[in-house]
Design an enzyme around this catalytic site. Sequence first.
Site, PDB file in Angstrom:
ATOM      1  N   GLU A  25       0.827  -1.219   0.000  1.00  0.00           N
ATOM      2  CA  GLU A  25       0.000   0.000   0.000  1.00  0.00           C
ATOM      3  C   GLU A  25       0.858   1.265   0.000  1.00  0.00           C
ATOM      4  OE1 GLU A  25      -1.645   1.775   3.523  1.00  0.00           O
ATOM      5  OE2 GLU A  25      -1.332  -0.074   4.664  1.00  0.00           O
ATOM      6  N   SER A 141     -13.348   1.582  10.172  1.00  0.00           N
ATOM      7  CA  SER A 141     -12.580   1.671   8.925  1.00  0.00           C
ATOM      8  C   SER A 141     -13.226   0.878   7.802  1.00  0.00           C
ATOM      9  CB  SER A 141     -11.165   1.152   9.152  1.00  0.00           C
ATOM     10  OG  SER A 141     -10.459   1.127   7.927  1.00  0.00           O
ATOM     11  N   ALA A 142     -13.165   1.458   6.600  1.00  0.00           N
ATOM     12  CA  ALA A 142     -13.637   0.745   5.399  1.00  0.00           C
ATOM     13  C   ALA A 142     -12.804  -0.507   5.142  1.00  0.00           C
ATOM     14  CB  ALA A 142     -13.572   1.684   4.195  1.00  0.00           C
ATOM     15  N   LYS A 160      -3.221  -1.520  15.763  1.00  0.00           N
ATOM     16  CA  LYS A 160      -2.761  -0.744  16.921  1.00  0.00           C
ATOM     17  C   LYS A 160      -3.904  -0.558  17.904  1.00  0.00           C
ATOM     18  CE  LYS A 160       0.720   2.073  14.685  1.00  0.00           C
ATOM     19  NZ  LYS A 160       0.516   2.197  13.252  1.00  0.00           N
TER      20      LYS A 160
HETATM   21  N1  PSU Z   1      -2.848   1.621  10.723  1.00  0.00           N
HETATM   22  C1  PSU Z   1      -1.512   1.609  10.839  1.00  0.00           C
HETATM   23  N2  PSU Z   1      -0.755   2.138   9.854  1.00  0.00           N
HETATM   24  C2  PSU Z   1      -1.318   2.678   8.728  1.00  0.00           C
HETATM   25  C3  PSU Z   1      -2.740   2.691   8.613  1.00  0.00           C
HETATM   26  C4  PSU Z   1      -3.449   2.163   9.628  1.00  0.00           C
HETATM   27  O1  PSU Z   1      -1.001   1.121  11.820  1.00  0.00           O
HETATM   28  O2  PSU Z   1      -0.602   3.179   7.862  1.00  0.00           O
HETATM   29  C5  PSU Z   1      -3.362   3.260   7.379  1.00  0.00           C
HETATM   30  C6  PSU Z   1      -3.663   2.131   6.375  1.00  0.00           C
HETATM   31  O3  PSU Z   1      -3.539   2.639   5.071  1.00  0.00           O
HETATM   32  C7  PSU Z   1      -5.111   1.817   6.669  1.00  0.00           C
HETATM   33  C8  PSU Z   1      -5.654   3.189   6.960  1.00  0.00           C
HETATM   34  O4  PSU Z   1      -5.793   1.176   5.609  1.00  0.00           O
HETATM   35  O5  PSU Z   1      -4.637   3.832   7.698  1.00  0.00           O
HETATM   36  C9  PSU Z   1      -6.955   3.135   7.725  1.00  0.00           C
HETATM   37  O6  PSU Z   1      -7.494   4.418   7.805  1.00  0.00           O
HETATM   38  P1  PSU Z   1      -8.979   4.609   8.382  1.00  0.00           P
HETATM   39  O7  PSU Z   1      -8.897   4.249   9.830  1.00  0.00           O
HETATM   40  O8  PSU Z   1      -9.260   6.057   8.158  1.00  0.00           O
HETATM   41  O9  PSU Z   1      -9.864   3.698   7.614  1.00  0.00           O
HETATM   42 MN    MN Z   2     -12.546   6.311   9.974  1.00  0.00          MN
END
Ligand code: PSU
Ligand code: MN
Length: 303
Positions: A25, A141-142, A160
């Site tokens: 990613e 998260s999506a 985390k």
């Molecule tokens: N958690 C981590 N490192 C990351 C991410 C999440 O420990 O880099 C990033 C990843 O790209 C993950 C995104 O898909 O954040 C999730 O964001 P959100 O919670 O807004 O869906």
């Molecule tokens: Mn979110």
Amino acid sequence: MNRYLDIAPEVKAALEAGKPVVALESTIISHGMPYPKNVQTALLVERTIRENGAVPATIAVIGGRLKAGLSEAEIEYLGKAGRAVAKASRRDLPALVARGADGATTVTTTMMIAHMAGIRIFATGGIGGVHRGAETTMDISADLEELAQTPVMVVCAGAKSILDLGLTLEYLETKGVPVIGFGTEELPAFYTRKSGFGVDYRVDSPEELAAMFRAQREMGYRGGMLVTNPIPEEYAMDKAVIDAAIEQALAEAKAQGVRGKETTPFLLARVVELTGGDSLESNIQLVLNNARLAARTAAALAE
Ligand code: PSU
Ligand code: MN
């Protein structure tokens, strides 16, 4: 192949020959780590994938094109731009493509584009999940929805504890996503090897992972698989140190009214700042560890 997708020549050749390919990613590059460590890490992760017998395909949206496989210059560009690049989740792809814009792909969009390209395995650091307090914010998260519907194996180091790990596992159970522990019965918590929550199945070899994933795919139902691979012991962080940083980051996010797609990048950046770079080194090591496992599993799957 859809007309918005560009597969890098090396990746295309590997896929056509049935050789192992691992997707990576780009939000981890632009939003997950500071420059220049982010670029160095992204290139080192690609090299690690190669050393373990697979071809890396770092994924992003560049100039409105869905890219499976980036050049070094493109990785450098995303790393340097950092949080100025849009964080691209599922809902963002139509706008980015139609406008010819750039986007760093999250776990969600990396899975989507990997699947469009025919890549089955993806290595990253941590996934998004159900946030603490989601019972009132609905911040989920999506990534979890994508795991429910897109047939890609995601190799990570757990999640985390900026998230509610218990609720994240409940959500994955509801959506029918198998959560596998590599060499462990316990869900790893990214910086630490243990979370106090169990996984669904323990697996001890890349061959066994490949067999499970093959069975899932050949049954023809939709959905991915989540492989959680604990950080190597020597790089694991002290739980008290990381927990304190996470609690402080969460309190600051609340006080500053951080919300929506900014929440995760804000928390990630604050945790790195508060732990003075120790967590960054752990983060790099766990991603390399996941890259090795994903490459070996892709090789086993290709046999
Ligand atoms: N958690 C981590 N490192 C990351 C991410 C999440 O420990 O880099 C990033 C990843 O790209 C993950 C995104 O898909 O954040 C999730 O964001 P959100 O919670 O807004 O869906
Ligand atoms: Mn979110």
